[in-house]
Structure formats: structure tokens, C-alpha cells
Motif scaffolding. Structure first.
Motif, mmCIF file in Angstrom:
data_model
loop_
_atom_site.group_PDB
_atom_site.id
_atom_site.type_symbol
_atom_site.label_atom_id
_atom_site.label_comp_id
_atom_site.label_asym_id
_atom_site.label_seq_id
_atom_site.Cartn_x
_atom_site.Cartn_y
_atom_site.Cartn_z
ATOM 1 N N GLN A 1 -9.232 148.161 -6.656
ATOM 2 C CA GLN A 1 -8.913 147.180 -7.695
ATOM 3 C C GLN A 1 -8.886 145.766 -7.110
ATOM 4 O OE1 GLN A 1 -5.125 147.657 -9.650
ATOM 5 N NE2 GLN A 1 -5.624 146.168 -11.229
ATOM 6 N N GLY B 1 -12.353 144.595 -6.460
ATOM 7 C CA GLY B 1 -13.016 144.181 -7.694
ATOM 8 C C GLY B 1 -12.634 142.767 -8.091
ATOM 9 N N GLN C 1 -15.391 139.964 -7.953
ATOM 10 C CA GLN C 1 -15.791 139.803 -9.351
ATOM 11 C C GLN C 1 -16.837 140.837 -9.761
ATOM 12 O OE1 GLN C 1 -14.620 137.311 -11.853
ATOM 13 N NE2 GLN C 1 -13.009 137.758 -10.391
ATOM 14 N N MET C 2 -16.734 142.047 -9.165
ATOM 15 C CA MET C 2 -17.617 143.148 -9.539
ATOM 16 C C MET C 2 -16.825 144.142 -10.383
ATOM 17 S SD MET C 2 -19.956 143.807 -6.115
ATOM 18 C CE MET C 2 -18.621 144.447 -5.110
ATOM 19 N N ASP C 3 -17.512 144.844 -11.276
ATOM 20 C CA ASP C 3 -16.823 145.802 -12.139
ATOM 21 C C ASP C 3 -16.394 147.042 -11.352
ATOM 22 O OD1 ASP C 3 -18.891 148.124 -12.633
ATOM 23 O OD2 ASP C 3 -20.024 146.263 -12.837
ATOM 24 N N LYS C 4 -15.492 147.817 -11.967
ATOM 25 C CA LYS C 4 -14.891 148.987 -11.303
ATOM 26 C C LYS C 4 -15.936 150.003 -10.849
ATOM 27 C CE LYS C 4 -10.620 148.841 -13.976
ATOM 28 N NZ LYS C 4 -9.767 149.548 -14.935
ATOM 29 N N VAL C 5 -16.935 150.250 -11.682
ATOM 30 C CA VAL C 5 -17.948 151.254 -11.358
ATOM 31 C C VAL C 5 -18.760 150.816 -10.139
ATOM 32 C CG1 VAL C 5 -20.025 152.427 -12.204
ATOM 33 C CG2 VAL C 5 -18.062 152.135 -13.718
ATOM 34 N N THR C 6 -19.149 149.555 -10.097
ATOM 35 C CA THR C 6 -19.918 149.041 -8.965
ATOM 36 C C THR C 6 -19.109 149.128 -7.682
ATOM 37 O OG1 THR C 6 -21.142 147.558 -10.434
ATOM 38 C CG2 THR C 6 -21.165 147.028 -8.081
ATOM 39 N N SER D 1 -16.566 151.141 -7.088
ATOM 40 C CA SER D 1 -16.364 152.548 -6.760
ATOM 41 C C SER D 1 -17.597 153.143 -6.090
ATOM 42 C CB SER D 1 -16.030 153.333 -8.036
ATOM 43 O OG SER D 1 -15.876 154.706 -7.732
ATOM 44 N N GLY E 1 -11.524 137.426 -18.152
ATOM 45 C CA GLY E 1 -12.696 137.826 -17.382
ATOM 46 C C GLY E 1 -12.492 137.907 -15.903
ATOM 47 N N GLY E 2 -11.357 137.676 -15.402
ATOM 48 C CA GLY E 2 -11.180 137.817 -13.964
ATOM 49 C C GLY E 2 -10.160 136.876 -13.500
#
Length: 150
Positions: free
Chosen positions: A55, A58, A62-67, A69, A149-150
């Protein structure tokens, strides 16, 4: 009523420039080190601060959780990153570089700085300082428009 011309639309131009720089760098990282951009970003951030959760990575990248992971799994499988339980939150793990990950970082970091130098070779030191300041302001402005957004 103003007409939108995509080639003059600054957010579009910023995206195109970012994509071109990222693509050039991604090609170099993949060819030289077998790393995807997301994997390199995780290695670089972990090297700056050991023992980070996915987390936190991320948020920092600034990358999403899936990326995050997928990149973390790939790095663990390659023996570059180690996962250990997070004593503060049993639902997460802390990620740190292994000796092999640290060695890779020490090989990749100079290449990253060299690539940055090549991208900005045609710019003066003053222009680079100004560009960094403009990027800081742009990021702050965009964050104010999208606080979620972040």
C-alpha cells in the motif's frame, strides 16, 4: 466557443511526452536488466526506505494496487525482494530488498541517471531547475483537482 485542438492541449502533450520518455526507459531497463518499469520503481522506492508495505509503495509510486502487486510478486519470485510479516498489521507484509535486489539496484541506478541525463542533454541547468519547479506546481494543481486520486 473555443475549439479543442488535441496537439495544442497541454494535458495531452504532457501525456505524450511522458509516454515517450517512459517507453525509451522501459526498453532500456528490459533489455539491460529484465525489469519492467513498475518493477524498477518498486526496487528504487524500497531502496530508499526499507520495509514498506505494498500500500505504501502504491502511494509513493502512484501506481494502482494490481500493478504494485504484480510487480512485487515478480520481484519476490526473482529473489530480488523479500516479504516478511508486518508487525503493525497482520493483513500486510513488509517488502525489502534482498542482497541480490540491492546489487541490482546498485547496477541499475547509475544507468537510470545516465538515461535521465540523455533525455535532458539539450536543456540547460537553469531550464531543468525551472522544469522541476513547474512539475511540482503541476502535480500540486492536479492533486487539488482530484484529492481522492492520491
Amino acid at each position: 466557443m473555443p475549439t479543442l485542438k488535441l496537439d495544442d492541449f497541454l494535458p495531452y502533450r504532457l501525456s505524450i511526452a511522458s509516454n515517450r520518455v517512459s517507453s525509451a526507459i522501459a526498453t532500456a531497463y528490459q533489455a539491460l536488466f529484465g525489469l519492467k518499469i513498475a518493477e524498477w520503481r518498486l526496487i528504487a522506492v524500497i531502496a530508499e526506505g526499507e520495509g514498506l508495505t505494498q500500500q505504501a509503495l502504491g502511494v509513493r509510486t502512484q501506481m494502482d494496487k494490481v500493478t504494485v502487486s504484480r510487480a512485487a510478486i515478480a520481484l519476490v519470485e526473482r529473489g530480488l525482494v523479500a516479504r516478511r510479516p508486518n508487525p503493525d498489521d497482520q493483513r500486510s507484509h513488509l517488502l525489502s530488498l534482498t542482497d541480490a535486489g540491492q546489487a541490482l539496484y546498485e547496477n541499475v541506478a547509475p544507468k537510470a541517471l545516465e538515461l535521465e541525463g540523455r533525455v535532458f542533454a539539450g536543456f540547460s541547468a537553469k531550464e531543468i531547475v525551472t522544469f522541476r519547479a513547474v512539475l511540482d506546481r503541476l502535480e500540486a494543481s492536479a492533486a487539488a483537482l482530484d484529492p481522492e486520486g492520491g
